[in-house]
Design a protein around this motif. Structure first.
Motif, PDB file in Angstrom:
ATOM      1  N   LYS A  83     -16.486   0.885   8.949  1.00 59.53           N
ATOM      2  CA  LYS A  83     -15.697   1.223   7.766  1.00 59.53           C
ATOM      3  C   LYS A  83     -15.195   2.660   7.830  1.00 59.53           C
ATOM      4  O   LYS A  83     -15.954   3.592   8.072  1.00 59.53           O
ATOM      5  CB  LYS A  83     -16.526   1.031   6.497  1.00 59.53           C
ATOM      6  N   LEU A  84     -13.892   2.844   7.581  1.00 60.64           N
ATOM      7  CA  LEU A  84     -13.257   4.159   7.569  1.00 60.64           C
ATOM      8  C   LEU A  84     -13.600   4.899   6.274  1.00 60.64           C
ATOM      9  O   LEU A  84     -13.572   4.322   5.195  1.00 60.64           O
ATOM     10  CB  LEU A  84     -11.741   3.996   7.689  1.00 60.64           C
ATOM     11  N   GLU A  85     -13.920   6.203   6.402  1.00 62.84           N
ATOM     12  CA  GLU A  85     -14.192   7.028   5.223  1.00 62.84           C
ATOM     13  C   GLU A  85     -13.297   8.258   5.149  1.00 62.84           C
ATOM     14  O   GLU A  85     -13.073   8.798   4.072  1.00 62.84           O
ATOM     15  CB  GLU A  85     -15.663   7.469   5.208  1.00 62.84           C
ATOM     16  N   ASN A  86     -12.775   8.732   6.283  1.00 63.62           N
ATOM     17  CA  ASN A  86     -11.951   9.947   6.312  1.00 63.62           C
ATOM     18  C   ASN A  86     -10.579   9.605   6.888  1.00 63.62           C
ATOM     19  O   ASN A  86     -10.388   9.616   8.105  1.00 63.62           O
ATOM     20  CB  ASN A  86     -12.621  11.039   7.154  1.00 63.62           C
ATOM     21  N   SER A  87      -9.629   9.309   6.005  1.00 64.53           N
ATOM     22  CA  SER A  87      -8.320   8.851   6.461  1.00 64.53           C
ATOM     23  C   SER A  87      -7.535   9.936   7.189  1.00 64.53           C
ATOM     24  O   SER A  87      -6.567   9.644   7.885  1.00 64.53           O
ATOM     25  CB  SER A  87      -7.503   8.345   5.270  1.00 64.53           C
ATOM     26  N   ASN A  88      -7.948  11.213   7.040  1.00 62.54           N
ATOM     27  CA  ASN A  88      -7.220  12.293   7.700  1.00 62.54           C
ATOM     28  C   ASN A  88      -7.817  12.655   9.062  1.00 62.54           C
ATOM     29  O   ASN A  88      -7.357  13.599   9.701  1.00 62.54           O
ATOM     30  CB  ASN A  88      -7.201  13.536   6.803  1.00 62.54           C
ATOM     31  N   TYR A  89      -8.843  11.927   9.511  1.00 63.60           N
ATOM     32  CA  TYR A  89      -9.404  12.151  10.836  1.00 63.60           C
ATOM     33  C   TYR A  89      -8.652  11.274  11.838  1.00 63.60           C
ATOM     34  O   TYR A  89      -8.487  10.081  11.624  1.00 63.60           O
ATOM     35  CB  TYR A  89     -10.899  11.820  10.861  1.00 63.60           C
ATOM     36  N   ALA A  90      -8.218  11.871  12.942  1.00 66.43           N
ATOM     37  CA  ALA A  90      -7.287  11.193  13.850  1.00 66.43           C
ATOM     38  C   ALA A  90      -7.970  10.266  14.850  1.00 66.43           C
ATOM     39  O   ALA A  90      -7.337   9.352  15.369  1.00 66.43           O
ATOM     40  CB  ALA A  90      -6.448  12.226  14.608  1.00 66.43           C
ATOM     41  N   PHE A  91      -9.263  10.492  15.143  1.00 64.93           N
ATOM     42  CA  PHE A  91      -9.915   9.749  16.221  1.00 64.93           C
ATOM     43  C   PHE A  91     -11.148   8.996  15.727  1.00 64.93           C
ATOM     44  O   PHE A  91     -11.794   9.382  14.753  1.00 64.93           O
ATOM     45  CB  PHE A  91     -10.349  10.700  17.349  1.00 64.93           C
ATOM     46  N   VAL A  92     -11.463   7.927  16.461  1.00 62.73           N
ATOM     47  CA  VAL A  92     -12.716   7.200  16.287  1.00 62.73           C
ATOM     48  C   VAL A  92     -13.393   7.143  17.653  1.00 62.73           C
ATOM     49  O   VAL A  92     -12.755   6.781  18.649  1.00 62.73           O
ATOM     50  CB  VAL A  92     -12.477   5.767  15.767  1.00 62.73           C
ATOM     51  N   ARG A  93     -14.666   7.513  17.696  1.00 61.57           N
ATOM     52  CA  ARG A  93     -15.389   7.523  18.977  1.00 61.57           C
ATOM     53  C   ARG A  93     -16.556   6.544  18.917  1.00 61.57           C
ATOM     54  O   ARG A  93     -17.301   6.505  17.940  1.00 61.57           O
ATOM     55  CB  ARG A  93     -15.909   8.929  19.288  1.00 61.57           C
TER      56      ARG A  93
END
Length: 278
Positions: A262-272
């Motif tokens: 689940k996404l929580e920070n829409s302004n973060y560009a990457f997922v690791r």
């Protein structure tokens, strides 16, 4: 002076008085009649105003009822719209799962065909050091093993940018050679559907308002793939700050192993994802 003369004199003096009195009485009667007429008009006007006030009260009550009905209907419409939005989100998710399921079945069938073809001909001797060579070539930044250090983008003097198709293909080759530990750095706005060396990777992002947010799904599967664990994090491209760390265990859907994040920070560009296969 004779009585007749006196009477005549008195008549002459009294006559104007009688005349004045008569005129005064006539004027008074006329004024009283006018006043009565005005009173009647005022009473009539007062009754008219009372009726008007009553009509206005009735109109206000009617308007109040209409406003209340409008508010009730509006609330019902809002509820219906929300239900439709939830149903649409669910339908979109189901369609997405159907699409992915169809792709997974096709790829699984292709892999089975590929496996049969490989079994039908002699298997060439693999270089036992091929995996180690590829791991050494890629390193942690290329997806071999785990990577938990600062991962901001290169424009901000970070070690690497998000992985594209070329980098993901190399990671799938690692898995095909038997590697159990990998890491993936993916751009949050990209979606992938990649197949290489008998392995597949599918990455999807979708909104599910009825579940309260946006989710990522990562599917990984191969000829000898199994369940895997993943440490998922959101990465800020400017600072490398890590957030929303979750330890996830894959689930099996239509023969493919997947995790949901689940996404929580829409302004973060990457997922690791730091992934370990069983």
């Amino acid at each position: 002076m004779s009585k007749a003369a006196m009477k005549d004199l008195l008549d002459k003096q009294v006559q104007p008085l009688w005349k004045a009195l008569g005129e005064a009485q006539a004027t008074s009667m006329k004024q009283r009649a006018e006043m009565k007429h005005r009173i009647d008009e005022l009473e009539s006007s007062n009754q008219y105003l009372k009726n008007e006030v009553e009509d206005i009260k009735n109109q206000n009550e009617d308007l109040k009822n209409r406003v209340e009905n409008f508010a009730l209907n509006n609330a019902q419409l809002v509820d219906e719209v929300e239900k439709v939005r939830i149903e649409n989100a669910e339908l979109k998710r189901n369609l997405n799962e159907i699409e992915i399921s169809g792709n997974a079945k096709k790829k699984r069938k292709d892999r089975e065909t590929q496996t049969k073809n490989m079994e039908a001909r002699p298997v060439p001797r693999e270089d036992v050091g091929e995996l180690e060579k590829l791991k050494e070539k890629l390193g942690e930044l290329g997806g071999a093993g785990h990577f938990f250090s600062n991962d901001k983008k290169t424009l901000n003097y970070g070690p690497r940018d998000s992985m594209g198709k070329r980098e993901i293909v190399k990671v799938l080759r690692l898995l095909a050679l038997g590697e159990k530990k990998i890491n993936l750095k993916l751009a949050s706005h990209h979606e992938w559907d990649i197949e290489e060396a008998g392995w597949t990777l599918t990455f999807r992002k979708y909104s599910m308002e009825w579940r309260g947010g946006t989710f990522y799904n990562l599917w990984i599967g191969g000829e000898v793939s199994g369940r895997f664990k993943a440490v998922a994090e959101e990465i800020c491209d400017r600072t490398g700050k890590e957030a929303n760390r979750q330890e996830l265990q894959s689930e099996t859907t239509n023969g493919e192993h997947n995790i949901e994040y689940k996404l929580e920070n829409s302004n973060y560009a990457f997922v690791r994802f730091n992934i370990t296969f069983e």
